[in-house]
Design a protein around this motif. Structure first.
Motif, PDB file in Angstrom:
ATOM      1  N   GLU A  63       0.845  -1.196   0.000  1.00  0.00           N
ATOM      2  CA  GLU A  63       0.000   0.000   0.000  1.00  0.00           C
ATOM      3  C   GLU A  63       0.876   1.241   0.000  1.00  0.00           C
ATOM      4  O   GLU A  63       1.974   1.239   0.558  1.00  0.00           O
ATOM      5  CB  GLU A  63      -0.885   0.030   1.241  1.00  0.00           C
ATOM      6  CG  GLU A  63      -1.983  -1.010   1.259  1.00  0.00           C
ATOM      7  CD  GLU A  63      -2.896  -0.843   2.464  1.00  0.00           C
ATOM      8  OE1 GLU A  63      -2.820   0.221   3.141  1.00  0.00           O
ATOM      9  OE2 GLU A  63      -3.684  -1.752   2.729  1.00  0.00           O
ATOM     10  N   TYR A 111      -8.333   4.307  -4.628  1.00  0.00           N
ATOM     11  CA  TYR A 111      -8.803   3.058  -4.031  1.00  0.00           C
ATOM     12  C   TYR A 111     -10.317   2.982  -3.974  1.00  0.00           C
ATOM     13  O   TYR A 111     -10.989   3.914  -3.526  1.00  0.00           O
ATOM     14  CB  TYR A 111      -8.259   2.893  -2.616  1.00  0.00           C
ATOM     15  CG  TYR A 111      -8.989   1.799  -1.862  1.00  0.00           C
ATOM     16  CD1 TYR A 111      -8.723   0.464  -2.134  1.00  0.00           C
ATOM     17  CD2 TYR A 111      -9.988   2.109  -0.930  1.00  0.00           C
ATOM     18  CE1 TYR A 111      -9.418  -0.551  -1.484  1.00  0.00           C
ATOM     19  CE2 TYR A 111     -10.681   1.099  -0.269  1.00  0.00           C
ATOM     20  CZ  TYR A 111     -10.401  -0.226  -0.555  1.00  0.00           C
ATOM     21  OH  TYR A 111     -11.096  -1.221   0.078  1.00  0.00           O
ATOM     22  N   PHE A 123     -10.257  -2.771  -6.437  1.00  0.00           N
ATOM     23  CA  PHE A 123      -9.148  -3.599  -5.973  1.00  0.00           C
ATOM     24  C   PHE A 123      -9.537  -5.074  -5.929  1.00  0.00           C
ATOM     25  O   PHE A 123      -8.740  -5.950  -6.284  1.00  0.00           O
ATOM     26  CB  PHE A 123      -8.681  -3.136  -4.588  1.00  0.00           C
ATOM     27  CG  PHE A 123      -7.679  -2.013  -4.627  1.00  0.00           C
ATOM     28  CD1 PHE A 123      -7.864  -0.916  -5.461  1.00  0.00           C
ATOM     29  CD2 PHE A 123      -6.548  -2.033  -3.831  1.00  0.00           C
ATOM     30  CE1 PHE A 123      -6.945   0.133  -5.495  1.00  0.00           C
ATOM     31  CE2 PHE A 123      -5.620  -1.004  -3.867  1.00  0.00           C
ATOM     32  CZ  PHE A 123      -5.822   0.074  -4.701  1.00  0.00           C
ATOM     33  N   GLN A 182      -7.663  -0.420   4.940  1.00  0.00           N
ATOM     34  CA  GLN A 182      -7.984  -0.695   3.543  1.00  0.00           C
ATOM     35  C   GLN A 182      -8.108  -2.187   3.293  1.00  0.00           C
ATOM     36  O   GLN A 182      -9.055  -2.647   2.644  1.00  0.00           O
ATOM     37  CB  GLN A 182      -6.896  -0.087   2.653  1.00  0.00           C
ATOM     38  CG  GLN A 182      -7.139  -0.243   1.159  1.00  0.00           C
ATOM     39  CD  GLN A 182      -6.131   0.542   0.354  1.00  0.00           C
ATOM     40  OE1 GLN A 182      -6.123   1.764   0.387  1.00  0.00           O
ATOM     41  NE2 GLN A 182      -5.256  -0.148  -0.359  1.00  0.00           N
TER      42      GLN A 182
END
Length: 323
Positions: free
Chosen positions: A9, A72, A77, A100
């Motif tokens: 990340e 994001y 994702f 996340q």
């Protein structure tokens, strides 16, 4: 293709500290088969992130790129990684245990008929994954069974980021097929607990204070010591519950998890709820007048004494050494 992959990340255009810890965990896992882990970076333009990732102990960096991954979203994702995993068939996928990851990885695992072993604190032979239960009072060991990839996320501070060896890695690009209609949410601002949140997780030195300080009027002793060291100030839960320091400075199971080079615990007894938040520190120094305090069980160095005598003397010694 098989192997171990770790998803990195970014924070403000740089790879986050907990991602490097995940790399260390992934390499520990990969070493059981005599291999190194591969890294994955995700976004619309990932060249800079891939260059950063390629220098930190991975064999290969995969750039998963698509315009719809510029910001994001859980849908974006999840869709991108599902397609990559189905194409490459990896054995293990490692993630940092971040907000996340907790948002989208359970959905990714469910789509593939797998489970997520979350908040892992250790990896043993087998492999066996250890995670804490009951706020650190118990530990459970888990093994992955069945076919398909094993998903794990690693707890902040559980693995040493500095154990990853520097080496140049090859790079490749994977372009998933994503339709705008698959993105059901609009990206928002990254989560922050409060607007003034202190990122203790990035601090190299921390001076933490506990109920041994007795009252808020005595906090300047700790502030002077932290200033002399150039350290951040943290606290155990009672200090923050009393409102003596902001809640964002709390370390423990209900606060932040930290792994600084130096953690100086002043007047902290060492309740398990606090220990789970700081036990990954490289060097722990404890100051407590109770020689039987649990904090000494995890401390590298311990000073048994009255903090009101020890702390001023230590502060002066540090100031003198720096003159």
């Amino acid at each position: 293709m098989s192997g171990v992959y770790v998803v990195l990340e970014d924070r403000g255009g740089r790879i986050s500290r907990i991602s490097w810890e995940a790399v260390a965990a992934a390499n520990l896992l990969a070493a059981q088969s005599g291999a190194k882990a591969n890294a994955v970076v995700i976004g619309a333009q990932t060249e800079a992130l891939a260059k950063e990732a390629a220098t930190k102990g991975v064999a290969k960096v995969v750039r998963i790129e698509h315009p719809l991954l510029a910001q994001y979203t859980a849908d974006g994702f999840t869709t991108a990684l599902e397609e990559f995993i189905r194409a490459e068939s990896p054995d293990y996928f490692v993630f940092p245990h971040s907000y996340q990851v907790r948002d989208y990885v359970p959905a990714l695992a469910a789509r593939l008929g797998r489970v997520l072993i979350g908040d892992v604190t250790a990896i043993g032979d087998g492999p066996v994954f250890t995670r804490q239960l009951m706020q650190g009072r118990l530990s459970g060991n888990y093994k992955s069974t069945g076919s398909g990839p094993c998903f794990i996320s690693v707890q902040s501070g559980a693995f040493r980021a500095d154990t990853a060896e520097s080496a140049a890695a090859e790079s490749s690009t994977f372009t998933p097929t994503i339709d705008a209609a698959q993105i059901r949410t609009k990206p928002g601002e990254p989560f922050r607990g409060t607007a003034q949140t202190v990122d203790l997780g990035s601090a190299q030195m921390i001076v933490a204070v506990g109920r041994g300080i007795k009252e808020a009027d005595n906090l300047p002793l700790i502030q002077d010591l932290a200033a002399a060291l150039g350290a951040e100030i943290a606290a155990s839960r009672p200090i923050c519950d009393n409102g003596w320091l902001p809640i964002e400075r709390q370390v423990g199971s209900s606060g932040q998890t930290v792994a600084p080079k130096l953690y100086l615990a002043v007047g902290i007894s060492g309740a398990i709820q606090h220990l789970v938040g700081m036990k990954g520190s490289q060097c722990i120094v404890a100051i407590n007048k109770d020689a039987e305090a649990p904090i000494f069980e995890v401390a590298d160095y311990g000073i048994v004494g009255d903090l009101f005598e020890v702390v001023p003397a230590l502060t002066e010694a540090i100031k003198s050494a720096r003159q």
